[in-house]
Design a protein around this motif. Structure first.
Motif, PDB file in Angstrom:
ATOM      1  N   PRO A   7       0.755  -1.325   0.136  1.00  0.00           N
ATOM      2  CA  PRO A   7       0.005   0.086  -0.122  1.00  0.00           C
ATOM      3  C   PRO A   7       0.862   1.368   0.143  1.00  0.00           C
ATOM      4  O   PRO A   7       1.967   1.363   0.703  1.00  0.00           O
ATOM      5  CB  PRO A   7      -0.957  -0.131   1.286  1.00  0.00           C
ATOM      6  N   LYS A   8       0.440   2.406  -0.675  1.00  0.00           N
ATOM      7  CA  LYS A   8       1.054   3.582  -0.713  1.00  0.00           C
ATOM      8  C   LYS A   8       1.127   4.061   0.775  1.00  0.00           C
ATOM      9  O   LYS A   8       0.316   4.043   1.573  1.00  0.00           O
ATOM     10  CB  LYS A   8       0.491   4.604  -1.758  1.00  0.00           C
ATOM     11  N   ASP A   9       2.300   4.928   0.842  1.00  0.00           N
ATOM     12  CA  ASP A   9       2.172   5.835   2.199  1.00  0.00           C
ATOM     13  C   ASP A   9       1.026   6.720   2.124  1.00  0.00           C
ATOM     14  O   ASP A   9       0.575   7.264   1.206  1.00  0.00           O
ATOM     15  CB  ASP A   9       3.492   6.882   1.966  1.00  0.00           C
ATOM     16  N   PRO A  10       0.378   6.677   3.175  1.00  0.00           N
ATOM     17  CA  PRO A  10      -1.011   7.634   3.268  1.00  0.00           C
ATOM     18  C   PRO A  10      -0.753   9.021   3.211  1.00  0.00           C
ATOM     19  O   PRO A  10      -1.652   9.543   2.450  1.00  0.00           O
ATOM     20  CB  PRO A  10      -1.372   7.214   4.773  1.00  0.00           C
ATOM     21  N   THR A  26       1.738  10.378   1.329  1.00  0.00           N
ATOM     22  CA  THR A  26       1.997  10.624  -0.114  1.00  0.00           C
ATOM     23  C   THR A  26       0.619  10.445  -0.687  1.00  0.00           C
ATOM     24  O   THR A  26       0.197  11.517  -1.962  1.00  0.00           O
ATOM     25  CB  THR A  26       3.056   9.442  -0.752  1.00  0.00           C
ATOM     26  N   LEU A  27      -0.207   9.709  -0.540  1.00  0.00           N
ATOM     27  CA  LEU A  27      -1.369   9.402  -1.242  1.00  0.00           C
ATOM     28  C   LEU A  27      -2.336  10.546  -0.969  1.00  0.00           C
ATOM     29  O   LEU A  27      -3.179  11.043  -2.036  1.00  0.00           O
ATOM     30  CB  LEU A  27      -1.894   8.091  -0.651  1.00  0.00           C
ATOM     31  N   ALA A  28      -2.277  11.190   0.122  1.00  0.00           N
ATOM     32  CA  ALA A  28      -3.336  12.352   0.383  1.00  0.00           C
ATOM     33  C   ALA A  28      -2.582  13.708   0.368  1.00  0.00           C
ATOM     34  O   ALA A  28      -3.380  14.701   0.362  1.00  0.00           O
ATOM     35  CB  ALA A  28      -3.660  12.315   2.009  1.00  0.00           C
ATOM     36  N   GLN A  29      -1.419  13.554  -0.263  1.00  0.00           N
ATOM     37  CA  GLN A  29      -0.770  15.038  -0.536  1.00  0.00           C
ATOM     38  C   GLN A  29      -1.404  16.033  -1.548  1.00  0.00           C
ATOM     39  O   GLN A  29      -1.621  17.108  -1.130  1.00  0.00           O
ATOM     40  CB  GLN A  29       0.793  14.648  -0.898  1.00  0.00           C
ATOM     41  N   ASN A  30      -1.832  15.845  -2.651  1.00  0.00           N
ATOM     42  CA  ASN A  30      -2.518  16.337  -3.635  1.00  0.00           C
ATOM     43  C   ASN A  30      -3.522  17.123  -2.917  1.00  0.00           C
ATOM     44  O   ASN A  30      -3.910  18.294  -3.026  1.00  0.00           O
ATOM     45  CB  ASN A  30      -2.658  15.752  -4.719  1.00  0.00           C
ATOM     46  N   ASP A  31      -4.576  16.271  -2.053  1.00  0.00           N
ATOM     47  CA  ASP A  31      -5.772  16.891  -1.505  1.00  0.00           C
ATOM     48  C   ASP A  31      -5.487  18.023  -0.432  1.00  0.00           C
ATOM     49  O   ASP A  31      -6.277  18.691   0.010  1.00  0.00           O
ATOM     50  CB  ASP A  31      -6.613  15.725  -1.047  1.00  0.00           C
ATOM     51  N   LEU A  32      -4.370  17.760   0.165  1.00  0.00           N
ATOM     52  CA  LEU A  32      -4.020  18.608   1.414  1.00  0.00           C
ATOM     53  C   LEU A  32      -2.894  19.726   1.108  1.00  0.00           C
ATOM     54  O   LEU A  32      -2.851  20.236   2.083  1.00  0.00           O
ATOM     55  CB  LEU A  32      -3.370  17.678   2.574  1.00  0.00           C
ATOM     56  N   LYS A  33      -2.536  19.784  -0.168  1.00  0.00           N
ATOM     57  CA  LYS A  33      -1.607  20.772  -0.258  1.00  0.00           C
ATOM     58  C   LYS A  33      -2.061  22.217  -0.127  1.00  0.00           C
ATOM     59  O   LYS A  33      -1.397  23.181   0.276  1.00  0.00           O
ATOM     60  CB  LYS A  33      -1.205  20.631  -1.947  1.00  0.00           C
ATOM     61  N   ILE A  42      -5.613   1.049   6.087  1.00  0.00           N
ATOM     62  CA  ILE A  42      -4.901  -0.091   6.694  1.00  0.00           C
ATOM     63  C   ILE A  42      -3.587   0.056   7.238  1.00  0.00           C
ATOM     64  O   ILE A  42      -3.112  -0.214   8.312  1.00  0.00           O
ATOM     65  CB  ILE A  42      -5.238  -1.255   5.933  1.00  0.00           C
ATOM     66  N   ARG A  43      -2.771   0.456   6.394  1.00  0.00           N
ATOM     67  CA  ARG A  43      -1.471   0.838   6.490  1.00  0.00           C
ATOM     68  C   ARG A  43      -1.302   1.824   7.645  1.00  0.00           C
ATOM     69  O   ARG A  43      -0.238   1.873   8.392  1.00  0.00           O
ATOM     70  CB  ARG A  43      -0.668   1.278   5.474  1.00  0.00           C
ATOM     71  N   LEU A  44      -1.930   2.819   7.600  1.00  0.00           N
ATOM     72  CA  LEU A  44      -2.016   3.684   8.724  1.00  0.00           C
ATOM     73  C   LEU A  44      -1.964   3.425  10.249  1.00  0.00           C
ATOM     74  O   LEU A  44      -1.351   3.784  11.138  1.00  0.00           O
ATOM     75  CB  LEU A  44      -2.897   4.712   8.452  1.00  0.00           C
TER      76      LEU A  44
END
Length: 418
Positions: free
Chosen positions: A95-98, A100-107, A407-409
């Motif tokens: 699974p991708k790093d949480p 990193t995956l949310a980065q664009n939404d939170l920038k 899940i990874r979180l």
């Protein structure tokens, strides 16, 4: 004699001291999760005879999944997540790093918040923006964003966030930060996130007003979403924060009630915001109460685990690492998980708890008792059990990178060092 909470948790760690989450996480990465007797990502009716969802409100007698320990201990002691193979809909084995995956939404998160806090009075604006400098971890909005995308995919929509879901992520950070400003006043803290607190720099009166103003701006943003159910759900968070703070001001004389009191306070002060924010984004995309419950339960269990680990770090991590002084809870007169578990090996702690570590030498002696006991280990293991429940809940959603990141979180929550 050790009460049921203590003996149960001690029995857990004796039987499986390194149990659970890593093995569970590896199984999930390999494509196996709990189906709980139905299609893993079905949003249809529950199969006949299946237990109803966990309650959305914490009751001191039925607190989360751990409340049933003393009634169903033999079942839970050997509990493992049943295997059921998912078909995967993405190719990444890991699974991708949480973050990193949310980065664009939170920038643009902090820019958006600062726009909400716009006022003509320069000093007030500066104070409101003080903690929204882009250096926070933004864990709560990250969880909200990932949950929203996972729920959108689960509900047969595109994964992109709805405007209301993006607003809820922002509002969650605003409510959280306002609560920190108020907490710092109550606790007399002089440091937060590695910098001087607002109350230390500008005084308690201005700090209280700043916290109130941030909450009012969050309420205005919430009203603009235009969904009355979402308003009710997130309004519950503010009530829980106040009730949790009042609970923290008191102590339970009965040691068997003390731990339930601690966990309920932990839910209200920390986990309610995550749980209800996750539920709020589910309401905007799916009408199924079972889906709302999955989102809520994931947030609740991750939130409680996060605070349990935070309480451990108060004993195991240096002040430079945490950005706040260590032993802060003891100095405030608070008995957290490690202390409550340590009571079973060092009964002298009971008297210290009741006087809130106010006698000279109490803080140092309590610190030593905790480190000499297995209180840290027991608290870590309890956090692991909450994370396992969070995994069980979110695994009912349709597979997606965001679901797997959630899940990874849970593993990251347990292994963080600050």
């Amino acid at each position: 004699m050790a009460g049921p909470w203590w003996s149960q948790c001690r029995r857990w760690s004796t039987r499986c001291p390194n149990a659970g989450l890593r093995q569970t996480f590896r199984r999930l990465n390999g494509g196996c999760v709990s189906s709980l007797g139905r299609s893993p990502w079905s949003s249809g009716p529950r199969s006949e005879g299946r237990p109803s969802p966990l309650s959305t409100q914490i009751n001191p007698n039925t607190l989360n999944f751990t409340s049933s320990l003393t009634r169903h201990k033999s079942r839970l002691l050997v509990h493992t997540i049943p295997s059921c193979c998912y078909r995967t809909i993405h190719s990444d084995a890991k699974p991708k790093d949480p973050f990193t995956l949310a980065q664009n939404d939170l920038k643009s998160l902090y820019d958006d918040i600062r726009k909400e806090l716009f006022v003509s009075k320069e000093e007030l604006k500066f104070l409101c923006d003080y903690y929204f400098d882009g250096k926070g971890k933004a864990i709560r909005p990250m969880i909200v964003v990932l949950m929203a995308r996972a729920l959108n995919i689960h509900s047969n929509r595109a994964g992109d966030l709805l405007p209301g879901q993006r607003a809820i992520a922002m509002i969650s950070e605003m409510i959280h930060t306002a609560s920190l400003v108020h907490d710092d006043v109550i606790d007399g803290s002089d440091k937060r996130r590695g910098k001087k607190t607002i109350n230390n720099m500008w005084g308690e009166r201005k700090a209280i007003l700043v916290g109130d103003f941030i909450l009012s701006a969050a309420s205005m943003a919430l009203a603009r979403i235009g969904n009355i159910t979402v308003v009710k759900v997130l309004s519950q968070v503010i009530e829980d924060l106040v009730r949790g703070e009042f609970m923290q001001l008191g102590s339970k004389e009965n040691e068997n009630e003390r731990f339930k009191h601690y966990l309920e306070k932990t839910f209200k002060k920390t986990a309610s915001l995550i749980a209800n924010s996750c539920k709020a984004v589910s309401i905007l995309v799916n009408s199924d109460p079972e889906v709302h419950e999955i989102a809520y339960q994931y947030g609740k269990n991750v939130g409680i685990a996060f605070q349990l680990v935070d309480d451990v770090l108060d004993f195991t991590s240096g002040a430079s690492h945490l950005g706040k002084p260590t032993a802060a809870d003891l100095k405030l007169g608070l008995a957290t998980g490690p202390v409550l578990f340590a009571c079973q090996q060092f009964p002298e702690l009971h008297a210290m708890i009741m006087r809130r570590f106010s006698t000279k030498g109490d803080v140092d002696r309590a610190w030593q008792y905790v480190l000499q006991s297995d209180g840290v280990q027991q608290t870590n293991y309890l956090a692991q059990r909450y994370c396992q429940e969070a995994i069980r809940q979110v695994s009912m959603l349709r597979p997606s990178p965001e679901r797997d990141a959630l899940i990874r979180l849970t593993e990251m929550v347990l292994t963080r060092d600050k």
